[in-house]
Design an enzyme around this catalytic site. Structure first.
Site, PDB file in Angstrom:
ATOM      1  N   GLU A   1     -18.250  38.270 -19.372  1.00 46.54           N
ATOM      2  CA  GLU A   1     -18.188  38.376 -20.824  1.00 46.54           C
ATOM      3  C   GLU A   1     -17.959  39.821 -21.238  1.00 46.54           C
ATOM      4  O   GLU A   1     -17.242  40.104 -22.202  1.00 46.54           O
ATOM      5  CB  GLU A   1     -19.470  37.805 -21.434  1.00 46.54           C
TER       6      GLU A   1
ATOM      7  N   HIS B   1     -27.658  26.656 -23.758  1.00 44.55           N
ATOM      8  CA  HIS B   1     -26.452  26.055 -24.323  1.00 44.55           C
ATOM      9  C   HIS B   1     -26.729  25.598 -25.761  1.00 44.55           C
ATOM     10  O   HIS B   1     -26.115  24.662 -26.235  1.00 44.55           O
ATOM     11  CB  HIS B   1     -25.972  24.861 -23.495  1.00 44.55           C
TER      12      HIS B   1
HETATM   13  C1  LIG Z   1     -22.687  34.322 -17.990  1.00 44.01           C
HETATM   14  C2  LIG Z   1     -22.161  32.963 -17.963  1.00 44.01           C
HETATM   15  N1  LIG Z   1     -20.926  32.708 -18.424  1.00 44.01           N
HETATM   16  C3  LIG Z   1     -20.440  31.464 -18.406  1.00 44.01           C
HETATM   17  C4  LIG Z   1     -21.197  30.438 -17.934  1.00 44.01           C
HETATM   18  C5  LIG Z   1     -20.649  29.023 -17.930  1.00 44.01           C
HETATM   19  N2  LIG Z   1     -20.451  28.631 -16.535  1.00 44.01           N
HETATM   20  C6  LIG Z   1     -21.394  27.933 -15.879  1.00 44.01           C
HETATM   21  S1  LIG Z   1     -21.060  27.815 -14.264  1.00 44.01           S
HETATM   22  C7  LIG Z   1     -19.595  28.644 -14.433  1.00 44.01           C
HETATM   23  C8  LIG Z   1     -18.751  28.888 -13.243  1.00 44.01           C
HETATM   24  C9  LIG Z   1     -19.540  29.494 -12.148  1.00 44.01           C
HETATM   25  O1  LIG Z   1     -18.754  29.592 -11.019  1.00 44.01           O
HETATM   26  P1  LIG Z   1     -19.354  30.133  -9.664  1.00 44.01           P
HETATM   27  O2  LIG Z   1     -20.130  31.379  -9.907  1.00 44.01           O
HETATM   28  O3  LIG Z   1     -18.240  30.204  -8.708  1.00 44.01           O
HETATM   29  O4  LIG Z   1     -20.405  29.025  -9.217  1.00 44.01           O
HETATM   30  P2  LIG Z   1     -20.143  27.494  -8.870  1.00 44.01           P
HETATM   31  O5  LIG Z   1     -20.316  26.733 -10.127  1.00 44.01           O
HETATM   32  O6  LIG Z   1     -18.796  27.372  -8.294  1.00 44.01           O
HETATM   33  O7  LIG Z   1     -21.221  27.117  -7.909  1.00 44.01           O
HETATM   34  C10 LIG Z   1     -19.410  29.034 -15.750  1.00 44.01           C
HETATM   35  C11 LIG Z   1     -18.236  29.760 -16.252  1.00 44.01           C
HETATM   36  C12 LIG Z   1     -22.497  30.742 -17.472  1.00 44.01           C
HETATM   37  N3  LIG Z   1     -23.336  29.799 -17.012  1.00 44.01           N
HETATM   38  N4  LIG Z   1     -22.952  31.997 -17.495  1.00 44.01           N
END
Ligand SMILES: Cc1ncc(C[n+]2csc(CCOP(=O)(O)OP(=O)(O)O)c2C)c(N)n1
Ligand SMILES: [Mg+2]
Lengths: 325, 378
Positions: free
Chosen positions: A60, A129
């Site tokens: 962000e 959320h």
């Molecule tokens: C700071 C933040 N931004 C956006 C989100 C929304 N979000 C939840 S999981 C995710 C993707 C996370 O990807 P990764 O770190 O690769 O973990 P994975 O879900 O693949 O295990 C996003 C964008 C969040 N939870 N936290």
């Protein structure tokens, strides 16, 4: 005219603004192929390509800092923060830069950046959320803050936001993304910054609210009318900063009683400011105290969110108390 | 020409660019097996099966509308190899896609389902969704903003060293989280202070719809660990033996030498991001089908059968046993009541300040009023 929901109206506003001005770009996490997790940017990548509809890495701080750079050089970025609850990594950029560059540069530079993001509760989204942090942005100083309560306003307000030469925080109550449909013209229209709207007329109480709470307030007003015979006038602020003081004052001249309803926690919610302002400048209009029905001073919970958020019973209760004056 | 910069030599770079593995996707031995007895080998398998069955049940309960949301674990079960070498006094900061981690740390299926349903026995008392943790197991509940836990783990590791404890900290996070400031600050602090922390990046190659090559142009996550002065390695994250062996070495090194370590677990998210996601918008089914053959359970099962630790029918029986076991638990937890209505007023502070006391009183009155107006109190 077709009836569409808020997601579709926002999508239409973005598409029209991108067609109108090729300096408008959109960016954020999952906004390209995925079309955003709520599909607000759905299809834009096919129309405008990857350079204008930019899927960003997951940061962000990066999204907002980078958007500030785009805006400094004359582009008109619309940055999506996937949920407003994830904005805090970017707060340094928002507080110290997005909101301060015009001032710091003595007016030489400006940041025409729109940060749009789903906010507020009601979807069983739990703590991260569901929150309503509008006050943090208002208190930042240097940011316009908007929150629509339906598709028609959403389209007109977003267009206004994109055309302003100063930064805007544009908050979208996700619980009403799809449940409310309205007729939304395909033409170009805007809604003036700082103008609220009377969404229900009444002579007994002025109820000031915004976002999804407009709809809860309307339901409560119907019940209050039926059970107590009280007529509630409801003002949807639409722009939270600068708010429409004249609309409130005009209504209070009629009613003399004021109730504020918001989801954000009570202490230092926008209700505090509205109440303080009216008491400072227009106390003579009031028959009694100004009351607030708000979220509590706790984090937004997963369990019992419906009880945490302002509900019909609490609004009803506040109205009956106000009618004692 | 080879140059060595601050301990970064070609061999250490190689470790971050290769893929360390012990068994291949068929279960053939292609590397140095760790010296493990049959019961340890079996335990690793059992935890992976438990994680998979539990994952299936959470998805089923979500479809039935009982669980709000779930992040599928399918394909990432070999994470159990990373946590197995830890001791109870060590600390773990898990991610939200880590059923195997919760189980290895000692949380049982009932507690996990209580949490998912946030019923009266939910240890986290209805605070947030899709996260797990419990102080009893030295496992801190995951913050939903991804990556927030990374610097926390480094701080805990510093405190362990400062207090002269014999413990280490392990933290899990996704590939997407490595773009966040939390990751960079955490690794930088760990590199500067030399603390006993093990970073485990579960690189499942997707962050919702963003593929790894759009997340970073670094050749690997391990490579990024190295530039912060942290010994780092990329491991085949679908090979539970490789995960176990490397994690054992990392834990030992952290414990003895008080040194940080980064393990990139190269794996693949076979399911959707969460039950609220629709991956058909951004990735092909063909890719998923292709990746299916690398999934961690089948290969390890073949390996164990080859080693004589397990027979085919024992493996099937194990799966069935846990499936039935969770079915019974699901019935039980679905009959439990909810949390008290005023639950969210508690645990904001140790003691309620006057404002919250006032608000709690008003809240209780509003419940009475709801009843008198004939409104449903959920
Ligand atoms: C700071 C933040 N931004 C956006 C989100 C929304 N979000 C939840 S999981 C995710 C993707 C996370 O990807 P990764 O770190 O690769 O973990 P994975 O879900 O693949 O295990 C996003 C964008 C969040 N939870 N936290
Ligand atoms: Mg990932």
């Amino acid at each position: 005219m077709p009836q569409i929901n808020m997601v579709e109206a926002l999508n239409m506003a973005l598409r029209e603004e991108m067609e109108r001005d090729d300096r408008v770009v959109v960016l954020g996490e999952d906004i390209g192929r995925r079309g955003g997790v709520f599909l607000v940017t759905d299809g834009l990548i096919d129309l405008f390509g990857e350079e204008r509809v930019i899927d960003t890495p997951l940061t962000e701080l990066g999204i907002i800092g980078f958007s500030i750079g785009l805006a400094l050089y004359g582009l008109r970025p619309v940055a999506e923060i996937q949920f407003i609850d994830f904005v805090y990594e970017a707060f340094d950029q928002i507080y110290s830069n997005m909101a301060r560059i015009r001032f710091r540069s003595g007016g030489m530079y400006n940041v025409p950046l729109v940060l749009r993001s789903p906010c507020c509760g009601g979807i069983k989204g739990g703590m991260h959320h569901s929150q309503s942090p509008e006050s943090l942005f208002i208190h930042t100083t240097g940011l316009y803050v908007m929150m629509p309560s339906g598709p028609y306003d959403a389209k007109g307000l977003l267009k206004t936001a994109i055309r302003l030469n100063d930064p805007v925080i544009f908050l979208e109550p996700k619980s009403i993304y799809r449940v409310i449909k309205e007729e939304v013209p395909e033409d170009d229209y805007t809604i003036e910054l700082g103008k609220g709207k009377i969404v229900r007329e009444g002579g007994d109480i002025t109820l000031v609210t915004w976002g999804a709470m407009v709809h809860i307030s309307k339901q409560a007003a119907d019940i209050v009318k039926e059970k107590l015979g009280v007529e509630v006038e409801i003002i949807d602020l639409r722009t939270l900063y600068p708010y429409d003081k004249d609309l409130i004052i005009d209504s209070l001249e009629k009613t003399g009683r004021m109730l504020i309803v918001h989801e954000a926690p009570k202490t230092l919610g926008l209700g505090s400011e509205l109440s303080a302002y009216i008491v400072e400048e227009h106390v003579d209009l009031l028959y009694g105290p100004i009351l607030r029905v708000t979220g509590y001073d706790t984090p937004f919970p997963l369990a019992h969110e419906k009880l945490y958020m302002p509900n019909i019973a609490r609004i009803y209760n506040a109205i009956s108390k106000l009618m004692e004056y | 020409m080879s140059r060595i910069v601050r301990g970064i030599d070609e061999a250490s770079i190689e470790k971050t660019l290769g893929i360390y593995r012990i068994i291949d996707e068929e279960g053939n031995i292609v590397g140095d097996e760790p010296n493990l007895d049959g019961s340890t080998l079996y335990k690793l398998y059992e935890y992976m099966v438990r994680a998979r069955v539990l994952d299936e049940w959470l998805l089923k309960l979500q479809r039935l509308g009982k669980v709000a949301i779930h992040a599928p674990n399918l394909g990432q079960e070999a994470i159990v190899g990373a946590v197995t070498p830890l001791k109870p006094d060590d600390w773990v900061f898990p991610s939200y896609r880590d059923l195997g981690v919760y189980l290895v740390r000692g949380m049982d299926e009932e507690e996990i389902l209580d949490r998912a349903l946030y019923n009266q026995d939910d240890p986290l008392k209805g605070s947030d969704f899709a996260i797990y943790g419990n102080r009893r197991f030295n496992m801190v509940p995951t913050p939903v903003p991804v990556g927030n836990q990374i610097p926390h783990a480094v701080g805990v590791a510093y405190a362990m060293k400062y207090l002269d404890r014999d413990s280490v900290t392990m933290v899990m996070f996704g590939d997407g989280a490595t773009s966040r400031g939390d990751f960079h600050a955490g690794l930088n602090f760990a590199g500067v202070y030399r603390v006993p922390v093990i970073f485990v990046c579960e690189n499942n190659q997707w962050a919702i719809s963003v593929p790894f090559d759009r997340q970073t142009r670094s050749p690997s996550i391990a490579f990024r660990g190295l530039v912060y002065g942290i010994e780092s390695i990329r491991v085949d994250g679908n090979d539970v033996l490789a995960m176990y062996k490397i994690a054992s070495e990392a834990v030992e090194k952290a414990r003895k030498e008080k040194e940080p370590y980064l393990i990139e677990m190269l794996t693949y998210r076979l399911g959707s991001h969460t039950t609220a996601d629709d991956p058909s918008k951004y990735r092909s089914e063909e890719e998923v089908n292709r990746m299916m053959k690398y999934e961690p359970l089948k290969r390890y099962r073949n390996y164990l059968i080859f080693k004589g630790v397990l027979t085919d029918s024992e493996a099937n029986e194990l799966y069935r046993r846990y499936y039935n076991y969770i079915e019974d638990i699901a019935k039980k937890v679905l009959n439990k009541g909810g949390l008290p209505h005023d639950v969210f007023f508690h645990n904001v502070f140790e003691k309620l300040p006057w404002n919250l006391q006032d608000q709690l009183r008003e809240f209780r009155e509003s419940l009475e009023l709801m009843k008198s107006l004939g409104l449903e109190v959920d």
